[in-house]
Design a protein around this motif. Structure first.
Motif, mmCIF file in Angstrom:
data_model
loop_
_atom_site.group_PDB
_atom_site.id
_atom_site.type_symbol
_atom_site.label_atom_id
_atom_site.label_comp_id
_atom_site.label_asym_id
_atom_site.label_seq_id
_atom_site.Cartn_x
_atom_site.Cartn_y
_atom_site.Cartn_z
ATOM 1 N N VAL A 122 0.015 7.070 -5.459
ATOM 2 C CA VAL A 122 -1.235 8.502 -5.428
ATOM 3 C C VAL A 122 -1.643 8.703 -4.227
ATOM 4 O O VAL A 122 -1.695 7.559 -3.225
ATOM 5 C CB VAL A 122 -2.064 8.426 -6.651
ATOM 6 C CG1 VAL A 122 -1.495 8.529 -7.863
ATOM 7 C CG2 VAL A 122 -3.127 6.678 -6.243
ATOM 8 N N PRO A 123 -3.075 9.583 -4.103
ATOM 9 C CA PRO A 123 -3.773 9.947 -2.643
ATOM 10 C C PRO A 123 -4.138 8.527 -2.826
ATOM 11 O O PRO A 123 -5.052 8.371 -3.554
ATOM 12 C CB PRO A 123 -4.029 11.219 -2.963
ATOM 13 C CG PRO A 123 -3.456 12.116 -3.621
ATOM 14 C CD PRO A 123 -2.780 10.836 -5.070
ATOM 15 N N PRO A 124 -4.570 8.357 -1.550
ATOM 16 C CA PRO A 124 -5.532 7.405 -0.706
ATOM 17 C C PRO A 124 -6.934 7.508 -0.863
ATOM 18 O O PRO A 124 -7.575 8.068 -1.204
ATOM 19 C CB PRO A 124 -5.648 6.550 0.503
ATOM 20 C CG PRO A 124 -5.140 7.821 0.663
ATOM 21 C CD PRO A 124 -4.062 8.747 -0.303
ATOM 22 N N VAL A 125 -7.421 6.717 -1.623
ATOM 23 C CA VAL A 125 -8.707 6.012 -1.751
ATOM 24 C C VAL A 125 -10.113 5.159 -0.898
ATOM 25 O O VAL A 125 -11.016 5.361 -1.310
ATOM 26 C CB VAL A 125 -9.492 6.163 -3.732
ATOM 27 C CG1 VAL A 125 -9.351 7.941 -4.287
ATOM 28 C CG2 VAL A 125 -8.722 4.845 -4.507
ATOM 29 N N GLY A 126 -9.026 4.021 -0.838
ATOM 30 C CA GLY A 126 -9.471 3.448 -0.129
ATOM 31 C C GLY A 126 -8.607 2.544 0.541
ATOM 32 O O GLY A 126 -6.713 2.344 0.465
ATOM 33 N N LEU A 127 -8.662 1.199 0.691
ATOM 34 C CA LEU A 127 -7.622 -0.242 1.659
ATOM 35 C C LEU A 127 -8.449 -1.502 0.406
ATOM 36 O O LEU A 127 -9.251 -1.565 0.543
ATOM 37 C CB LEU A 127 -8.398 -0.339 2.825
ATOM 38 C CG LEU A 127 -8.034 0.240 3.862
ATOM 39 C CD1 LEU A 127 -9.083 0.973 4.915
ATOM 40 C CD2 LEU A 127 -6.849 0.684 4.410
ATOM 41 N N CYS A 128 -6.975 -2.074 0.275
ATOM 42 C CA CYS A 128 -7.605 -3.263 -0.278
ATOM 43 C C CYS A 128 -7.135 -3.594 1.089
ATOM 44 O O CYS A 128 -6.523 -4.076 1.956
ATOM 45 C CB CYS A 128 -6.508 -3.752 -1.939
ATOM 46 S SG CYS A 128 -4.486 -3.301 -1.104
ATOM 47 N N GLY A 129 -7.243 -5.400 0.529
ATOM 48 C CA GLY A 129 -6.787 -6.658 1.550
ATOM 49 C C GLY A 129 -5.739 -6.705 2.625
ATOM 50 O O GLY A 129 -5.782 -6.024 3.445
ATOM 51 N N SER A 130 -4.706 -6.181 2.275
ATOM 52 C CA SER A 130 -3.061 -6.057 2.514
ATOM 53 C C SER A 130 -3.397 -5.029 3.737
ATOM 54 O O SER A 130 -2.961 -5.201 4.398
ATOM 55 C CB SER A 130 -2.176 -6.023 2.524
ATOM 56 O OG SER A 130 -1.898 -4.844 0.360
ATOM 57 N N GLY A 131 -4.047 -4.260 3.216
ATOM 58 C CA GLY A 131 -4.271 -2.532 4.153
ATOM 59 C C GLY A 131 -5.175 -3.158 5.230
ATOM 60 O O GLY A 131 -4.643 -2.629 6.655
ATOM 61 N N ILE A 132 -5.768 -3.409 4.845
ATOM 62 C CA ILE A 132 -7.551 -3.771 5.918
ATOM 63 C C ILE A 132 -5.797 -4.588 7.209
ATOM 64 O O ILE A 132 -6.465 -4.459 8.911
ATOM 65 C CB ILE A 132 -8.262 -4.380 4.633
ATOM 66 C CG1 ILE A 132 -8.684 -3.821 4.185
ATOM 67 C CG2 ILE A 132 -9.116 -4.978 6.359
ATOM 68 C CD1 ILE A 132 -10.073 -4.483 3.692
ATOM 69 N N LEU A 133 -5.670 -5.558 7.030
ATOM 70 C CA LEU A 133 -4.450 -6.574 7.797
ATOM 71 C C LEU A 133 -3.809 -5.626 8.650
ATOM 72 O O LEU A 133 -3.687 -5.687 9.587
ATOM 73 C CB LEU A 133 -4.303 -7.436 6.826
ATOM 74 C CG LEU A 133 -3.330 -8.270 7.585
ATOM 75 C CD1 LEU A 133 -5.621 -9.134 7.162
ATOM 76 C CD2 LEU A 133 -2.472 -9.269 6.597
ATOM 77 N N ASP A 134 -3.361 -4.505 8.061
ATOM 78 C CA ASP A 134 -2.270 -4.278 8.227
ATOM 79 C C ASP A 134 -3.308 -3.129 9.516
ATOM 80 O O ASP A 134 -2.777 -3.084 10.535
ATOM 81 C CB ASP A 134 -1.617 -3.295 7.809
ATOM 82 C CG ASP A 134 -0.264 -3.920 6.714
ATOM 83 O OD1 ASP A 134 0.124 -5.730 7.149
ATOM 84 O OD2 ASP A 134 0.320 -3.200 5.608
ATOM 85 N N ALA A 135 -3.728 -2.431 8.391
ATOM 86 C CA ALA A 135 -4.638 -1.105 9.340
ATOM 87 C C ALA A 135 -4.883 -2.255 10.558
ATOM 88 O O ALA A 135 -4.596 -1.556 12.143
ATOM 89 C CB ALA A 135 -5.919 -1.145 9.006
ATOM 90 N N ILE A 136 -5.839 -3.568 10.965
ATOM 91 C CA ILE A 136 -6.628 -3.977 12.109
ATOM 92 C C ILE A 136 -5.152 -4.362 13.026
ATOM 93 O O ILE A 136 -5.049 -4.465 14.340
ATOM 94 C CB ILE A 136 -6.935 -5.014 11.910
ATOM 95 C CG1 ILE A 136 -8.375 -4.233 11.377
ATOM 96 C CG2 ILE A 136 -7.266 -6.097 12.986
ATOM 97 C CD1 ILE A 136 -9.285 -5.155 10.558
#
Lengths: 600, 600
Positions: A424-438
């Motif tokens: 679905v369209p993104p509403v925020g970041l979970c842990g693995s997403g934060i890690l990927d982003a950084i």
């Protein structure tokens, strides 16, 4: 007529006929198995990793060789977007490749153990009592059990409370569940003996209903720990329970009610009754363990963080308010220290590291994180005060791993590609997403080694804070960003893990390169992209193939201890063997930690 | 100046100075010790029997020689109305000689046993936990206990729930009560370890608070069994509890509340707390045992009267709702049959008949009666369906043994002399009074051998029923009479006992004269006049000196099992040894019973 093959996805158990010429990713979509995919099937993101169990598929492509390496290829690993079935196939989907709308954190490492349950059932045939000397019902049952070869010295009082009507209703045919000489339940001959294994996490609970005689999992289920309403982290809950008997009782009742409900649902799913649960193993960190048993926690929240109890316990389920078989016990694996609990022991048991050759690092990353280094046959553990950043807490757009959370992300030519849970369209970041982003911001040079944001067209300043825009405002939804502060939070969290590992290495006199294998377990550890974790320096820089993500290993450990008496004993041996280092007592720790927060 | 002597009455513990020249009966009155006396101090009724422990008294009179016999005289027995102190004296008052306004049925046979408690206390000194490796509180305690030589494998969960604050409050000095390797309570070093022994009767409850380490009784107390409100006899209570879970729960809660209250009062009397009760033994008949534990009773009320449980049980006090030390157990002695329960086993244990030479008959007479014959080392028991007549039930002017009940009675020259409990004007007859009345009516020829009332000036006919007037109308109170129907009721009751004894003798191939010793125990058996019982043929016609009234022997048995592990084991050995004869299955029983109802 178009050719089709029977494709079987395990352990999810989805199978069906798919047209030839399609990729395994196409097949998975057709059969409703949602694999994570970020690059759009180009073979570059490496997230749709699966393992071939049987059947012919197309040879590995160059992208696969690059993404997986020769060792994984040799073990049958493939990228689902690249591999095409050439016949009927059976494929295992690792937990980390599976995108589920509601992550249950129940999947993970599968370790087989021969069933050797602590509770054994014995079917006996009794005779209706008659004059001149009618034997008591209990005496007749005990005599028959002894005659059948069971070692049996007594019957639980709650079992005795139903023995007479049951024996008559069942016309004197009965199956007794015997545990260490005590009858803990009665059933009709042929009734299943159930066991419940539980990983009681700070945030989530994973439960497994097991057939004790076969060792087979009949149903499994995840649920939130309802204590979250009383504090997201263990310290808040300890503070609430300490000294306030009513609050402690309420915290216990909450989690007991959740366990009872889970047992009911699992049994309902299997068409059975919770009264048939004759044994149970529950693992959790020391605080969850203590709150479940309503043990004192005040001293656990203050230095030197002393557990009330560390040894393994066998407690009647009724003594903590659980509604299982009348005389059923709950077995609790031993704790090691105030912040290294029974769940860590269970993880070590499942990972089988106690007998490892070489140097093995086992890390359990969740709301609380622990690490254990096995070296020269010695095991040493630390608790890493990583905080709840991995769960999305204290992160501007952080959220738990539920629908709409970005769980995979990459930056390609300045553009953000992401995968959300549920698609679905993104509403925020979970842990693995934060890690990927950084990690991707670091790779792209948007972050320097100290974690400072440099320059990029997507960086903006809002309310005096610099932030990188991952997804702009859309249809009224606010933008999703990574702020400079978010980067700092994650640096502290990952630095805590890295510093813990460093202390273990120094204590063992080992260097990073000597680590032969890194086992990553736990809720968060299951879903992270290891290469992202390596980019930001969360783990020592080692070749990818030395890492293994094993999912909920603590849950697997609980299951092993549930079905096997010798595994239960092994868990106790592990707890005795593991040395514990309190990081607060390591003089050089401040230095080590300061270095560990670097983004490398 | 008049000479006076210090006179000490035991076990009631009354002592004081009494003028010389007075009888022991006079002394007892002066000191508030109420001895039973029917003949007015003439030395003929034989009820004020006491035993001289030390000190000089006047030589036995001819009335004493006649009433007591040479054997009892040799053992120091005297009639208090005849014997005069010649110096300071110590005198034991047997329970059957003591008239108490509220009979507690707690006194009885005193048997000493070396204390050998199942729960042992171990004092240890711990160290405050400190970095770098603080041990869990439980682990430190277990290690210290093991080092002190205690065999210790675990700690009860309720003890664990207080361990951490307690250790800190007590500055790491603690005394652990250990039972079969399990810590069941914690205290400060030097704290007493208490035990509670209970004889749970159908009508009354007797409780004894014991110092486990010395074996000394600190306090004792009697109370009514509150279940009486739900039926005076066991069958009524069984019928109420059978099949009705709520009723069974209510019956249990009632008696548990009474036991908790008794424990609280006993501890209050001793200035201690029920939390210090670390062990307990409860004995009762099979029905009381089952109702206390909320075991199934439906099958107990129907032929062949099957107990749910016969083996000895160790149950956590909390599992039946009792509030003792956190991990305290209740030990329940084994039952023998549906109507021969743990109280019978306790009586046999206290009476020490298991090792008797010769032929011994032990009879426990209360609301329920049982008899055991020991012959050639074999023990056999029966339950005598005597019914509640001995308790005054179904008797026109029957009543319980409370204030105003005639407990002793004799007929002299057609006149009735009687003694009431509390010395107040008579309001009815309790069991021993009924027995006396019928015996004296038989001796006077008012009743013939079949129990038929002949002629006497005191016999009248009321509402078509013939009755003998014991006390006429007075001050508005109705007359107290014995009706023909009362005689029949008592004949059935005493016939049941006599027939039971007869069956035992026949089974053992023994004749009545071969019985060397008759032990009479139990609430009713304590207070009866044995010569009256012999007159009406309740027991085989044997010389008086072969009879011994031992009071509440079941309570004594419970105390022995409480303080001594080997006595507890002996009780189990007794239960295994005792053969049981179900009278309903004896073909000749109807014949035997028909003969046994004769008034001889």
């Amino acid at each position: 007529m178009e050719t089709s093959f029977l494709i079987d996805f395990e352990p999810v158990g989805r199978r069906g006929h798919c047209p030839s010429g399609r990729s395994l990713l196409d097949c998975s979509r057709q059969l409703g198995v949602e694999l994570i995919n970020v690059c759009g099937g180009r073979g570059t993101c490496g997230h749709c990793r699966v393992q071939l169990i049987s059947g012919p598929v197309s040879p590995p492509t160059s992208s696969e060789m690059k993404a997986l390496g020769t060792r994984e290829i040799a073990e049958g690993y493939r990228l689902a977007c690249q591999a095409r079935p050439l016949g009927n196939c059976k494929v295992r989907v690792p937990a980390e490749s599976l995108a589920t709308p509601q992550r249950t954190q129940i999947e993970g490492l599968e370790v087989a153990a021969p069933p050797e349950p602590v509770v054994r059932s014995h079917a006996v045939q009794l005779a209706p009592p008659a004059l001149p000397d009618p034997a008591a019902d209990s005496a007749q049952l005990l005599a028959a059990l002894r005659q059948s070869g069971a070692i049996c010295h007594g019957i639980d009082i709650e079992v005795l409370r139903t023995i007479s009507p049951r024996l008559r209703e069942w016309e004197w045919q009965v199956s007794a569940s015997v545990r260490d000489g005590e009858v803990v339940a009665l059933g009709r001959p042929g009734d299943r003996q159930l066991g419940l294994a539980v990983d009681l996490g700070t945030t989530k609970i994973a439960g497994y209903l097991v057939d004790l005689d076969s060792g087979q999992v009949l149903a499994s289920r995840g649920a939130m720990n309802p204590q979250i309403a009383y504090g997201e982290d263990v310290m808040t809950r300890i503070a609430r329970a300490a000294g306030a008997t009513e609050e402690a009782a309420r915290l216990q009742e909450m989690v007991v009610a959740a366990l009872d409900q889970m047992a009911g649902e699992l049994c309902g799913e299997a068409g059975l009754s919770p009264e048939m649960i004759v044994d149970s193993v529950i693992v959790g960190n020391t605080a969850m363990h203590h709150l479940l048993l309503r043990l004192p926690v005040e001293q656990l929240g203050l230095a030197p963080y002393v557990p009330a109890v560390s040894e393994a316990l066998d407690i009647k389920a009724r003594d903590i308010g659980l509604h299982f078989a009348p005389g059923a016990y709950v077995h609790l694996l031993p704790n090691i220290a105030g912040f290294v609990g029974a769940d860590h022991v269970a993880m070590l048991l499942a990972a089988g590291v106690a007998h490892s050759e070489g140097v093995v690092l086992a890390v359990d990353i969740g709301t609380n994180s622990e690490a254990c280094l096995v070296s020269d046959g010695r095991m040493t553990s630390v608790s890493c005060a990583a905080g709840p950043a991995f769960e999305g807490a204290h992160i501007r757009h952080g959220m738990r791993a539920t629908s709409g959370a970005i769980e995979r992300l990459r930056l390609v030519d300045g553009e953000v590609e992401c995968h959300t849970i549920g698609g679905v369209p993104p509403v925020g970041l979970c842990g693995s997403g934060i890690l990927d982003a950084i990690a991707h911001l670091r790779r792209a040079g948007v972050l320097d080694a100290t974690g400072r944001m440099t320059e990029h067209p997507r960086i903006r300043t809002m309310d005096g804070r610099r932030e990188f825009v991952l997804a702009g405002e859309q249809e009224g939804r606010p933008a999703i960003t990574i702020t400079q502060q978010d980067v700092r939070e994650l640096q502290l969290a990952k630095g805590a893990v890295r510093a813990g590992v460093q202390v273990l290495l120094e204590a063992a006199g080992r260097s990073e390169e000597e680590i032969d294998r890194v086992i990553i377990a736990g809720a968060f550890g299951t879903y992270i992209d290891v290469s992202s974790a390596l980019t930001i320096g969360m783990f020592p820089p080692l070749p990818l193939e030395r890492f293994r993500q094993v999912g909920n290993a603590a849950g697997m450990g609980a299951r092993l201890a549930l079905i096997s008496r010798s595994r239960r004993a092994e868990a106790q041996a592990i707890a005795r063997r593991v040395g514990y280092i309190e990081l607060g007592a390591v003089p050089r720790f401040a230095n080590i930690f300061a270095q560990a927060v670097s983004l490398g």
